[in-house]
Design an enzyme around this catalytic site. Structure first.
Site, PDB file in Angstrom:
ATOM      1  N   HIS A 106       0.817  -1.223   0.000  1.00 60.87           N
ATOM      2  CA  HIS A 106       0.000   0.000   0.000  1.00 60.87           C
ATOM      3  C   HIS A 106       0.847   1.268   0.000  1.00 60.87           C
ATOM      4  O   HIS A 106       0.596   2.201  -0.756  1.00 60.87           O
ATOM      5  CB  HIS A 106      -0.917   0.020   1.234  1.00 60.87           C
ATOM      6  CG  HIS A 106      -2.149  -0.821   1.087  1.00 60.87           C
ATOM      7  ND1 HIS A 106      -2.607  -1.274  -0.125  1.00 60.87           N
ATOM      8  CD2 HIS A 106      -3.046  -1.250   2.016  1.00 60.87           C
ATOM      9  CE1 HIS A 106      -3.723  -1.975   0.065  1.00 60.87           C
ATOM     10  NE2 HIS A 106      -4.014  -1.972   1.359  1.00 60.87           N
ATOM     11  N   TYR A 125      -6.553   2.438  11.550  1.00 62.62           N
ATOM     12  CA  TYR A 125      -6.908   1.600  10.399  1.00 62.62           C
ATOM     13  C   TYR A 125      -6.158   2.099   9.169  1.00 62.62           C
ATOM     14  O   TYR A 125      -6.100   3.307   8.931  1.00 62.62           O
ATOM     15  CB  TYR A 125      -8.418   1.652  10.141  1.00 62.62           C
ATOM     16  CG  TYR A 125      -9.237   0.876  11.150  1.00 62.62           C
ATOM     17  CD1 TYR A 125      -9.648  -0.427  10.879  1.00 62.62           C
ATOM     18  CD2 TYR A 125      -9.591   1.442  12.360  1.00 62.62           C
ATOM     19  CE1 TYR A 125     -10.398  -1.149  11.793  1.00 62.62           C
ATOM     20  CE2 TYR A 125     -10.351   0.730  13.287  1.00 62.62           C
ATOM     21  CZ  TYR A 125     -10.746  -0.564  12.994  1.00 62.62           C
ATOM     22  OH  TYR A 125     -11.490  -1.279  13.907  1.00 62.62           O
ATOM     23  N   GLU A 126      -5.620   1.161   8.387  1.00 69.99           N
ATOM     24  CA  GLU A 126      -4.794   1.562   7.248  1.00 69.99           C
ATOM     25  C   GLU A 126      -5.556   2.413   6.241  1.00 69.99           C
ATOM     26  O   GLU A 126      -4.968   3.153   5.473  1.00 69.99           O
ATOM     27  CB  GLU A 126      -4.220   0.330   6.541  1.00 69.99           C
ATOM     28  CG  GLU A 126      -5.272  -0.533   5.850  1.00 69.99           C
ATOM     29  CD  GLU A 126      -4.683  -1.727   5.105  1.00 69.99           C
ATOM     30  OE1 GLU A 126      -3.501  -2.042   5.343  1.00 69.99           O
ATOM     31  OE2 GLU A 126      -5.401  -2.324   4.306  1.00 69.99           O
ATOM     32  N   ALA A 127      -6.868   2.318   6.236  1.00 72.04           N
ATOM     33  CA  ALA A 127      -7.676   3.101   5.303  1.00 72.04           C
ATOM     34  C   ALA A 127      -7.548   4.603   5.558  1.00 72.04           C
ATOM     35  O   ALA A 127      -7.992   5.411   4.743  1.00 72.04           O
ATOM     36  CB  ALA A 127      -9.140   2.677   5.400  1.00 72.04           C
ATOM     37  N   GLY A 128      -6.963   4.977   6.699  1.00 70.26           N
ATOM     38  CA  GLY A 128      -6.718   6.394   6.937  1.00 70.26           C
ATOM     39  C   GLY A 128      -7.384   6.952   8.182  1.00 70.26           C
ATOM     40  O   GLY A 128      -7.767   8.118   8.204  1.00 70.26           O
TER      41      GLY A 128
END
Lengths: 309, 260
Positions: free
Chosen positions: A109, B53-56
């Site tokens: 990512h 969370y890696e989504a931000g």
């Protein structure tokens, strides 16, 4: 100010060509399925599809024969499992007669985000600490090591990614393409600034005065936007923060449909080729369907920018 | 009140994982079991913990169990929602994450992980999702906890692909490389499975630390593809409390989607 408002059909016809590198970005949130489906209907071919998480939209576009190559960092059905149409084109034992393996270029990512950042900044690479002692650089020769010009250490690098066209979905924009978005921001801003052409798709067109009343919420200026499409529910079955929830039931259903090539083709016939546009797709579900995906409101407070004259 | 039914294997994993977070401040969360474990820890042993969370999202307060890593419930009520460039750069690579959860299709004795392919990379038998954020979490989080179910297919002698580095070929090599390459973290410190809790000894190799209630050493040995290090006296993992099981069953996973 000139309006860039066009239909999805016009936007795709004008800006997405055979052989292009296309990035439909949006991390779980705000994925423009409406644009992907129109690309399928217009039968674009030999596309290089870039996305951090290919998600269902690229599974569908691969199944429809649009893609020759995938650039990605996580290849799954988020929260559910595999992307079966893509797996059928990446596992030799699953390959159908007459089909060829997809080209694959994969990162992590951070690496994928970094590629868009380098592309947007017009820099030759993005440095990062990932990839040490991972096998990823062995299978992707574009992940390389570079010595720090300040001595001492080596760092990993990924090359810029400059899509021919980036397509993003958001809550609102004005007709010039000044885009405002809230919720997960993914890498939409970076992917848009990196692209040669930008299509923005929004739930709602608002007057420029609305944009200017809250400038901190603008993620992309109309300056870099080529086409603006208003497409309510255009991100379904992904979601738009505050407008509608992710259709998790459909994500699970796709796991079943996509395991079978014939069922996948039948789904594409019914829900993509068989509908004229996104409005027809929404109508086919019926209004009640989207009511059950609408969350109760949770508005933010407002801030005071001050009136300085 | 009716008698509580005994803990399932998944519940044992979740409870042991939550307890491993005692006193931790900032945790990088994955979906599925890690997500339940972290939310249980926040309600029990680590009330001050920030969920990332890696989504931000930094400081998430999910009101429901997120199905996907990018569920809207992680945004509403969070402390900060940021771009993924900020999340991976400022928060993760910048050294702000105390503990990261990882899992995988394969793990070896040194805690290296494979989430990319089974078989050869160019002609895989099974194409798996790939790194996502795992590769950089493994390098940059101060420590790594792994949650995985045991089987000889997943606890293997040799990985088909090393997606995320653990203790590499042993502790000495790993320490040298971590220093030379400026890694922010010290790698894997625990592996929590359906049968027990594992740590890593001075050589960097996995070692059994406790055995879950109901599990046997025979089961442990039979489901690991190398000769696992087992000390003379292995304590039992303390059984889940009534309150831990109640939180899982009534609040965190009421439909039993993950832990039943």
């Amino acid at each position: 100010m000139s309006s860039k408002l066009v239909s999805m059909r016009e936007a795709i016809a004008a800006h997405v060509h055979d052989g292009d590198t296309v990035a439909i970005e949006g991390f779980t949130h705000c994925i423009s399925f409406a644009a992907g489906h129109e690309i399928i209907r217009q039968k674009r071919r030999n596309l290089t599809l870039a996305r951090m998480t290919p998600d269902l939209i690229y599974d569908q576009m691969v199944a429809a024969g649009c893609a020759k190559k995938l650039i990605f960092s996580w290849l799954g059905n988020p929260g559910v499992g595999s992307l079966h149409a893509i797996r059928r084109r990446t596992e030799p034992a699953a390959l159908a007669a007459g089909e060829s393996l997809l080209e694959i270029e994969e990162y992590s990512h951070h690496g994928m985000v970094g590629r868009y950042v380098a592309g947007a900044h017009r820099l030759p690479f993005y440095p990062l600490r990932s990839y040490s002692e991972s096998d990823l650089p062995k299978v992707n020769p574009l992940i390389r090591k570079v010595a720090s010009p300040y001595g001492g250490e080596e760092i990993w690098a990924v090359p810029p990614l400059n899509p021919d066209v980036t397509i993003i979905h958001a809550q609102r924009a004005d007709a010039e393409g000044n885009v405002q978005m809230w919720g997960l921001l993914g890498c939409q801003k970076e992917a848009a600034f990196a692209a040669r052409r930008v299509i923005v798709v929004v739930e709602e067109i608002v007057p420029t005065s609305v944009i200017r009343s809250d400038p901190n919420r603008t993620i992309i200026p109309g300056l870099i936007v080529d086409a603006v499409v208003c497409e309510p529910y255009g991100a379904h079955p992904s979601y738009v923060q505050g407008d509608y929830d992710r259709d998790n039931a459909f994500y699970r259903e796709w796991d079943v449909i996509s395991r079978d090539a014939a069922a996948t083709e039948a789904w594409l016939q019914e829900w993509v080729y068989g509908v004229e546009d996104r409005a027809a797709y929404v109508a086919k579900f019926g209004a009640d369907y989207f009511t059950q995906l609408t969350p109760p409101p949770a508005p933010s407070g407002s801030v005071d920018y001050g009136d300085y004259r | 009140m009716s008698e509580q039914r005994p803990a399932s294997k998944s519940e044992l994993m979740v409870v042991a994982s939550a307890r491993a977070l005692t006193g931790k401040r900032v945790c990088f969360v994955g979906v599925g079991l890690p997500n339940i474990a972290v939310n249980l820890a926040k309600r029990t042993v680590a009330p001050e913990m920030e969920l990332v969370y890696e989504a931000g999202v930094f400081g998430a307060n999910p009101a429901r169990l997120p199905l996907s890593i990018g569920d809207p419930t992680i945004v509403t009520g969070s402390t900060a929602t940021v771009s993924m460039h900020d999340l991976f750069g400022l928060y993760l690579q910048g050294g702000r994450i105390d503990v990261g959860f990882l899992g995988g299709a394969q793990i070896d004795r040194f805690g290296n992980l494979n989430t990319t392919v089974i078989g050869a990379y160019d002609a895989p038998k099974t194409r798996l999702p790939g790194s996502g954020g795992a590769c950089e979490i493994a390098i940059n989080a101060k420590e790594i906890l792994v949650i995985m179910r045991q089987s000889t297919r997943s606890f293997v002698q040799t990985l088909d692909f090393r997606t995320s580095p653990g203790n590499l070929g042993g502790a000495d090599e790993a320490a040298k490389i971590r220093t030379a390459q400026g890694w922010g973290g010290r790698g894997p410190t625990g592996v929590i499975t359906d049968l027990g809790v594992y740590g890593f000894d001075d050589d960097g190799e996995m070692v059994l630390r406790s055995l879950h209630p109901g599990a046997t050493l025979e089961e442990v040995r039979a489901s690991i593809g190398w000769e696992i290090r087992i000390p003379h006296d292995v304590p039992a993992t303390p059984a889940p409390t009534v309150e831990e099981l109640r939180l899982i069953r009534e609040e965190l996973d009421p439909t039993g989607a993950y832990v039943s």
